[in-house]
Scaffold this motif. Structure first.
Motif, mmCIF file in Angstrom:
data_model
loop_
_atom_site.group_PDB
_atom_site.id
_atom_site.type_symbol
_atom_site.label_atom_id
_atom_site.label_comp_id
_atom_site.label_asym_id
_atom_site.label_seq_id
_atom_site.Cartn_x
_atom_site.Cartn_y
_atom_site.Cartn_z
ATOM 1 N N ARG A 125 5.422 4.935 -10.841
ATOM 2 C CA ARG A 125 4.125 5.307 -11.394
ATOM 3 C C ARG A 125 2.992 4.657 -10.618
ATOM 4 O O ARG A 125 3.217 3.733 -9.833
ATOM 5 N N PRO A 126 1.758 5.115 -10.848
ATOM 6 C CA PRO A 126 0.610 4.472 -10.188
ATOM 7 C C PRO A 126 0.498 3.009 -10.595
ATOM 8 O O PRO A 126 0.919 2.630 -11.694
ATOM 9 N N PRO A 127 -0.063 2.163 -9.748
ATOM 10 C CA PRO A 127 -0.150 0.721 -10.058
ATOM 11 C C PRO A 127 -0.905 0.432 -11.343
ATOM 12 O O PRO A 127 -0.582 -0.514 -12.054
ATOM 13 N N GLU A 128 -1.914 1.274 -11.648
ATOM 14 C CA GLU A 128 -2.715 0.982 -12.835
ATOM 15 C C GLU A 128 -1.918 1.152 -14.127
ATOM 16 O O GLU A 128 -2.277 0.586 -15.158
ATOM 17 N N MET A 129 -0.813 1.928 -14.062
ATOM 18 C CA MET A 129 -0.017 2.114 -15.283
ATOM 19 C C MET A 129 0.582 0.786 -15.743
ATOM 20 O O MET A 129 0.547 0.451 -16.934
ATOM 21 N N TYR A 130 1.123 0.021 -14.795
ATOM 22 C CA TYR A 130 1.703 -1.271 -15.171
ATOM 23 C C TYR A 130 0.615 -2.223 -15.659
ATOM 24 O O TYR A 130 0.833 -3.012 -16.586
ATOM 25 N N GLU A 131 -0.568 -2.128 -15.042
ATOM 26 C CA GLU A 131 -1.681 -2.960 -15.506
ATOM 27 C C GLU A 131 -2.051 -2.592 -16.938
ATOM 28 O O GLU A 131 -2.291 -3.473 -17.777
ATOM 29 N N PHE A 132 -2.093 -1.267 -17.195
ATOM 30 C CA PHE A 132 -2.371 -0.829 -18.567
ATOM 31 C C PHE A 132 -1.287 -1.320 -19.523
ATOM 32 O O PHE A 132 -1.574 -1.737 -20.657
ATOM 33 N N ALA B 52 0.828 -1.208 0.000
ATOM 34 C CA ALA B 52 0.000 0.000 0.000
ATOM 35 C C ALA B 52 0.860 1.255 0.000
ATOM 36 O O ALA B 52 0.446 2.305 -0.514
ATOM 37 N N LEU B 53 2.057 1.171 0.563
ATOM 38 C CA LEU B 53 2.979 2.308 0.577
ATOM 39 C C LEU B 53 3.856 2.350 -0.680
ATOM 40 O O LEU B 53 4.777 3.167 -0.762
ATOM 41 N N GLN B 54 3.567 1.462 -1.638
ATOM 42 C CA GLN B 54 4.297 1.389 -2.915
ATOM 43 C C GLN B 54 5.792 1.141 -2.696
ATOM 44 O O GLN B 54 6.647 1.692 -3.386
ATOM 45 N N ILE B 55 6.080 0.300 -1.707
ATOM 46 C CA ILE B 55 7.459 -0.117 -1.461
ATOM 47 C C ILE B 55 7.642 -1.489 -2.092
ATOM 48 O O ILE B 55 6.880 -2.419 -1.810
ATOM 49 N N GLN B 56 8.656 -1.618 -2.951
ATOM 50 C CA GLN B 56 8.875 -2.857 -3.701
ATOM 51 C C GLN B 56 10.344 -3.257 -3.562
ATOM 52 O O GLN B 56 11.204 -2.820 -4.323
ATOM 53 N N VAL B 57 10.628 -4.085 -2.593
ATOM 54 C CA VAL B 57 12.014 -4.513 -2.380
ATOM 55 C C VAL B 57 12.453 -5.516 -3.441
ATOM 56 O O VAL B 57 13.655 -5.781 -3.586
ATOM 57 N N SER B 58 11.498 -6.081 -4.180
ATOM 58 C CA SER B 58 11.852 -7.017 -5.257
ATOM 59 C C SER B 58 12.133 -6.292 -6.570
ATOM 60 O O SER B 58 12.541 -6.915 -7.551
ATOM 61 N N ASN B 59 11.909 -4.975 -6.585
ATOM 62 C CA ASN B 59 12.124 -4.171 -7.791
ATOM 63 C C ASN B 59 13.527 -3.575 -7.735
ATOM 64 O O ASN B 59 13.836 -2.752 -6.867
ATOM 65 N N LEU B 60 14.387 -3.980 -8.683
ATOM 66 C CA LEU B 60 15.780 -3.525 -8.665
ATOM 67 C C LEU B 60 15.914 -2.044 -8.977
ATOM 68 O O LEU B 60 16.962 -1.451 -8.717
ATOM 69 N N CYS B 61 14.883 -1.440 -9.573
ATOM 70 C CA CYS B 61 14.930 0.004 -9.814
ATOM 71 C C CYS B 61 14.598 0.797 -8.545
ATOM 72 O O CYS B 61 14.795 2.015 -8.507
#
Length: 288
Positions: free
Chosen positions: A136-143, A99-108
């Protein structure tokens, strides 16, 4: 960015952040069991991370037990679900971190030292997707995923079209020889029709040329005849002069011939008369 001399604990801080934010051990590129990240000689270790959140900060506490590789999660001081082998985080912790848009699996967004080589090998498409997930917002990757699916469909359609086009090209190449022969035959037939139409005109032109040749030969013959006549004119005059001289002689010869014929006739008559008298005398002598 964490900077420091060797052995000062940079990697320990990075590992603690990853494990405290419900990250997997595979994101760190070190040990595969969560118990391996506890200091050697200790039975357990804990990580506490405090995150800013509108409406109240989020405090995540993870206690790792070396003996059985189990973890105890505390969210804002409340105990969460026990998870075995350290391979998964508490679902509640995962949801809060997500929910806090923290992604430790994302190398970027989170790049441990052991993952730098893997990050360098990422393609442009993978970097774009990781960046979209990170900033970016989560929906961007979904798009983007929907666009990829749509693009895949379009690519599949394009491949089908390309395959059909290639088949048509091959068929065209196979029929190219036959089409060439057909057009060549048609060209020859058209040429034959044109030549049939042109044949009378060619014959007429040939006859005209032959007529011109005959006329030219006639004119040449006339010229030659005129030349011969001109060259023979003196001789003709002499012949005419001689003819004029011969005519009286011929007339005289005709007269003489007539006279001779008449004299010969008279001689014959007299001879016949003498013969008859001689015969009569002979008869008389015989009778005497």
């Amino acid at each position: 960015m964490i900077v420091g001399a060797n052995g000062t604990g940079k990697s320990s801080i990075v590992c603690a952040i990853c494990l405290g934010l419900a990250g997997k051990t595979t994101n760190l590129g070190r040990g595969d069991k969560v118990g391996l990240y506890v200091k050697r000689g200790c039975n357990k270790g804990s990580v506490e991370i405090k995150l800013y959140k509108a409406g109240g900060n989020l405090v995540i506490n993870r206690e790792i037990h070396v003996e059985n590789n189990q973890s105890v999660w505390l969210l804002n001081g409340n105990q969460s679900v026990w998870l075995l082998n350290g391979r998964h985080s508490s679902q509640k912790a995962v949801e809060e971190v997500k929910a806090l848009q923290i992604q430790v699996s994302n190398l970027c967004q989170f790049l441990p030292q052991e993952k730098v080589g893997e990050f360098a090998k990422m393609t442009k498409i993978e970097l774009l997707e990781a960046t979209e997930k990170s900033v970016r917002p989560p929906e961007m990757y979904e798009f983007h995923c929907k666009l990829k699916i749509s693009g895949g469909n379009w690519r599949m359609c394009a491949r089908k079209k390309a395959s059909a086009l290639e088949k048509f090209k091959q068929r065209k190449e196979r029929n190219k020889h036959g089409v060439g022969r057909y057009y060549e035959k048609k060209r020859h037939l058209d040429m034959i029709k044109m030549l049939d139409k042109k044949k009378p005109w060619v014959e007429f032109e040939t006859a005209c040329n032959e007529l011109e040749g005959v006329k030219k030969e006639r004119e040449d013959a006339k010229k030659q005849l005129k030349t011969v006549r001109e060259s023979q004119a003196p001789m003709l005059k002499k012949i005419q002069h001689i003819d004029s001289q011969l005519r009286p002689i011929e007339n005289q010869m005709k007269d003489k011939t007539a006279s001779v014929r008449e004299a010969s006739q008279k001689c014959k008559q007299k001879r016949d008369h003498l013969d008859s008298k001689h015969s009569a005398n002979l008869d008389t002598n015989e009778n005497v």
